[in-house]
Write an enzyme that holds these catalytic residues in place. Structure first.
Site, PDB file in Angstrom:
ATOM      1  N   GLU A 173     -13.488  -1.254   1.668  1.00  0.00           N
ATOM      2  CA  GLU A 173     -13.164  -0.724   2.926  1.00  0.00           C
ATOM      3  C   GLU A 173     -13.819   0.889   2.878  1.00  0.00           C
ATOM      4  O   GLU A 173     -13.557   1.748   3.864  1.00  0.00           O
ATOM      5  CB  GLU A 173     -11.644  -0.567   3.122  1.00  0.00           C
ATOM      6  CG  GLU A 173     -10.935  -0.215   1.706  1.00  0.00           C
ATOM      7  CD  GLU A 173      -9.424  -0.353   2.080  1.00  0.00           C
ATOM      8  OE1 GLU A 173      -9.071  -0.501   3.275  1.00  0.00           O
ATOM      9  OE2 GLU A 173      -8.753  -0.474   1.095  1.00  0.00           O
ATOM     10  N   CYS A 231     -10.049  -8.795   6.016  1.00  0.00           N
ATOM     11  CA  CYS A 231      -8.623  -8.682   6.507  1.00  0.00           C
ATOM     12  C   CYS A 231      -8.532  -7.508   7.273  1.00  0.00           C
ATOM     13  O   CYS A 231      -7.355  -7.055   7.617  1.00  0.00           O
ATOM     14  CB  CYS A 231      -7.818  -8.570   5.093  1.00  0.00           C
ATOM     15  SG  CYS A 231      -8.251  -7.154   4.057  1.00  0.00           S
ATOM     16  N   HIS A 244      -1.313   1.464  11.789  1.00  0.00           N
ATOM     17  CA  HIS A 244      -0.429   0.472  11.202  1.00  0.00           C
ATOM     18  C   HIS A 244       0.909   0.293  12.138  1.00  0.00           C
ATOM     19  O   HIS A 244       1.257  -0.956  12.063  1.00  0.00           O
ATOM     20  CB  HIS A 244      -0.037   0.694   9.725  1.00  0.00           C
ATOM     21  CG  HIS A 244      -0.641   0.820   8.914  1.00  0.00           C
ATOM     22  ND1 HIS A 244      -1.692   1.672   8.434  1.00  0.00           N
ATOM     23  CD2 HIS A 244      -1.558  -0.279   8.119  1.00  0.00           C
ATOM     24  CE1 HIS A 244      -2.680   1.287   7.604  1.00  0.00           C
ATOM     25  NE2 HIS A 244      -2.472  -0.085   7.249  1.00  0.00           N
ATOM     26  N   ASP A 253     -10.416   0.413   7.791  1.00  0.00           N
ATOM     27  CA  ASP A 253     -10.923   1.705   7.148  1.00  0.00           C
ATOM     28  C   ASP A 253     -12.544   1.738   7.215  1.00  0.00           C
ATOM     29  O   ASP A 253     -13.020   2.648   7.194  1.00  0.00           O
ATOM     30  CB  ASP A 253     -10.239   1.994   5.736  1.00  0.00           C
ATOM     31  CG  ASP A 253      -8.948   2.285   6.027  1.00  0.00           C
ATOM     32  OD1 ASP A 253      -8.758   3.323   6.628  1.00  0.00           O
ATOM     33  OD2 ASP A 253      -8.123   1.793   5.026  1.00  0.00           O
TER      34      ASP A 253
END
Ligand code: PEP
Ligand code: MG
Length: 573
Positions: free
Chosen positions: A431, A502, A188, A455
């Site tokens: 995911e 996404c 992240h 993920d």
């Protein structure tokens, strides 16, 4: 020159600001009688200095990050003014004849333990504050510097690791770029850097050992290279590369208002942005985003000392929804856990945090947290076009349970006479491989899918997305990943629904033609990637994209797939 992982594109040249974890050695020796007053003086001075630092940080944070983010520093200042806390430390120095740092550390430890053992969430939050303040006082007693991410001049940050909230706090005008020892492309920290358009190279293993404060550094976020104190020729080369890159970006932005449709106009898709905070909306619109495909709401919950209230959340969601209107915005419910922690929630220490108590799992255990968030989203939904999305769904039971909480929230609002968008769409992130494989089952419960490849890839290939040592195995074009993606898209279309993506793969130009050809309906990515993906889509016919997708799905090796896509694109150009 050192090679790492290209985490966020762009080239920057500047002075290094090294953030080294500070060694704090508490002096546990006894203090002789005549030195006790000296220790008390050291303590008082450190408290004074801590107040000054916190006031400055608070002021800057208010200006640059907004009042809500600055609030935490106000809470810290209050602790520094609490006479009971301060007196206890002074009295410990006197009665036990110990050093100021030792007394502070013991008293703080004691408070933290007591507060952490209380059931009350509020008291647990205070524990985190006291710990922070205590560490600051101790560092000031020992003369160890206390780093923050607020700088007076432009710097390139060199650090062992940075948390996502460190990155979120960075001021783009002050932080030119950063480089870290640890991290992967889909951590992240890297994702935030791309949204903020801060060039970054991660996974450099020991860059903090090689760089000194003040060294001249070049960060090449396109190639994942860091150059330390380059010679004249190298520096000149990079200055030219930086100019060329900026010109390339400028040209791409000219595509901003053109539709994301194939050259033959037979297929049009939606290109959206991923955002983490309301301030990312500007970049999304500037890069021509047609919507927000993922609003990571976690950041609303981070960098603070208590859960955000319904009202605070409502304000944030309303701001984003209004600014993006009439474009759609997909608000993802809280996805905490993994590499995103909340200091004030009692989160378990886990061996495998990415496979642990996170996202929808945590929210279903704490329906109070989820319901507050859903109420806030529902209330804000009347200001534009909002959609809700649940993260980390592994099977349909979780969706049903989350939807039951959503229905409760709707009923409550109705009873209170508060309006919301009755037709608001609800989707899930795909995911987890189990969700991708059973997309035909899950599709019955949702309006749309959004594939979270960050993920999905790590779970499918069993490759930790944060681990720099195995980053070469993290392969978006692996046949297993491509087959799962195809399965999800097909299942949604068969049911008359749509699929977006996404995860970072949506902005990876080596995958664009394949995803387009497989029928992906929406691509959501870090905003600066939108123009280059759009350029590729506009340069292909739909038939060419379908041909590339079919070929990719029939091939065995990611490397061959990548070469094939490149050759096909060359041929088309
Ligand atoms: C993903 O997993 O692809 C995703 C978009 O979610 P996050 O990166 O926040 O885990
Ligand atoms: Mg995810």
């Amino acid at each position: 020159m050192i090679k790492g992982i290209a985490a966020s594109p762009g080239i920057e040249i500047g002075k290094a600001h090294l953030i080294k974890p500070q060694q704090v050695d508490i002096n546990t020796e006894a203090v002789i009688e005549e030195n006790i007053d000296g220790e008390i003086k050291r303590f008082d001075e450190a408290v004074g200095l801590s107040k000054l630092q916190l006031k400055q940080i608070k002021e800057k944070a208010e200006k640059e990050l907004g009042a809500d983010k600055a609030e935490i520093f106000g809470a810290h200042l209050m602790i520094l003014e609490d006479p009971v806390f301060l007196d206890e430390i002074v009295s410990k120095i006197k009665t036990e004849s110990i050093t100021a740092d030792n007394a502070t550390s013991q008293v703080v430890k004691n408070y933290v333990e007591i507060f952490n053992n209380l059931e009350d969430e509020y008291m647990k939050e205070r524990a985190a504050d006291i710990k922070d303040v205590g560490e600051r006082i101790v560092k000031n007693i020992l003369g160890v510097s206390t780093d923050s991410f607020i700088f007076s001049e432009k710097v390139i940050i060199i650090a062992k690791d940075l948390t996502p909230s460190d990155t979120a706090q960075m001021d783009k005008d002050k932080v030119l770029a950063f480089a870290t020892d640890m991290g992967g492309r889909t951590s992240h920290t890297a994702i935030m850097a791309r949204s903020l358009e801060i060039p970054a190279v991660v996974g450099l293993v020991d860059i903090t050992e090689k760089v000194q404060d003040g060294d001249l550094i070049v960060i090449d976020g396109n190639k994942g290279i860091v150059s330390i104190n380059p010679d004249e020729t190298t520096l000149k080369e990079y200055e030219t590369l930086k100019r060329d890159y900026m010109e390339y970006r400028r040209q791409l932005k000219e595509l901003k208002d053109l539709p994301a449709e194939t050259g033959d106009k037979l297929r049009r898709v939606e290109l959206s942005a991923n955002i983490g905070t309301p301030r990312d909306v500007k970049g999304a619109i500037e890069n021509g985003a047609e919507g927000v495909g993922l609003y990571r709401t976690e950041f609303l919950y981070m960098d603070r000392d208590a859960l955000p209230t319904e009202e605070e959340q409502f304000e944030a969601y309303r701001e984003v929804i209004e600014k993006m209107a009439p474009r759609p915005i997909i608000i993802r419910t809280l996805d905490i856990g993994g590499d995103k922690k909340l200091s004030y929630l009692d989160m378990p220490e886990e061996l495998n945090p990415f496979m642990g108590w996170r996202a929808i799992r945590m929210c279903l255990d704490r329906p109070d947290i989820l319901k507050t968030q859903l109420r806030a989203i529902l209330r804000a939904s009347i200001y534009g076009n909002a959609k809700i999305m649940y993260p980390m769904v592994s099977g349909s039971e979780e969706v049903c349970r989350a939807n039951a909480i959503l229905n409760e929230a709707k009923q409550e609002l109705k009873a209170e006479g508060i309006s919301f968008d009755e037709n608001l769409e609800v989707g899930i992130m795909v995911e987890i491989p189990s969700a991708a494989v059973t997309a035909d089952i899950l599709v019955k419960e949702v309006d749309f899918f959004s594939i979270g490849t960050n993920d999905l890839i790590q779970y499918t290939l069993a490759v930790d997305r944060m681990n720099e040592h195995i980053s070469h195995l993290y392969e978006p074009l692996h046949p297993a990943v491509l087959r799962l993606i195809k399965n999800v898209i097909d299942a949604s279309h068969k049911a008359g629904k749509w699929t977006g993506m996404c995860g970072e793969m949506a902005g990876d130009t080596s995958a664009t033609a394949i995803l387009l050809g497989m029928g992906l309906d929406e691509f959501s990515m870090s905003a600066p990637s939108i123009p280059q993906v759009k350029k590729i889509i506009r340069s292909l016919t739909y038939e060419e994209a379908q041909h590339i997708a079919q070929k990719a799905l029939s091939m065995d090796k990611p490397e061959d797939i990548r070469n094939m896509v490149e050759q096909e694109m060359e041929r088309i150009r």
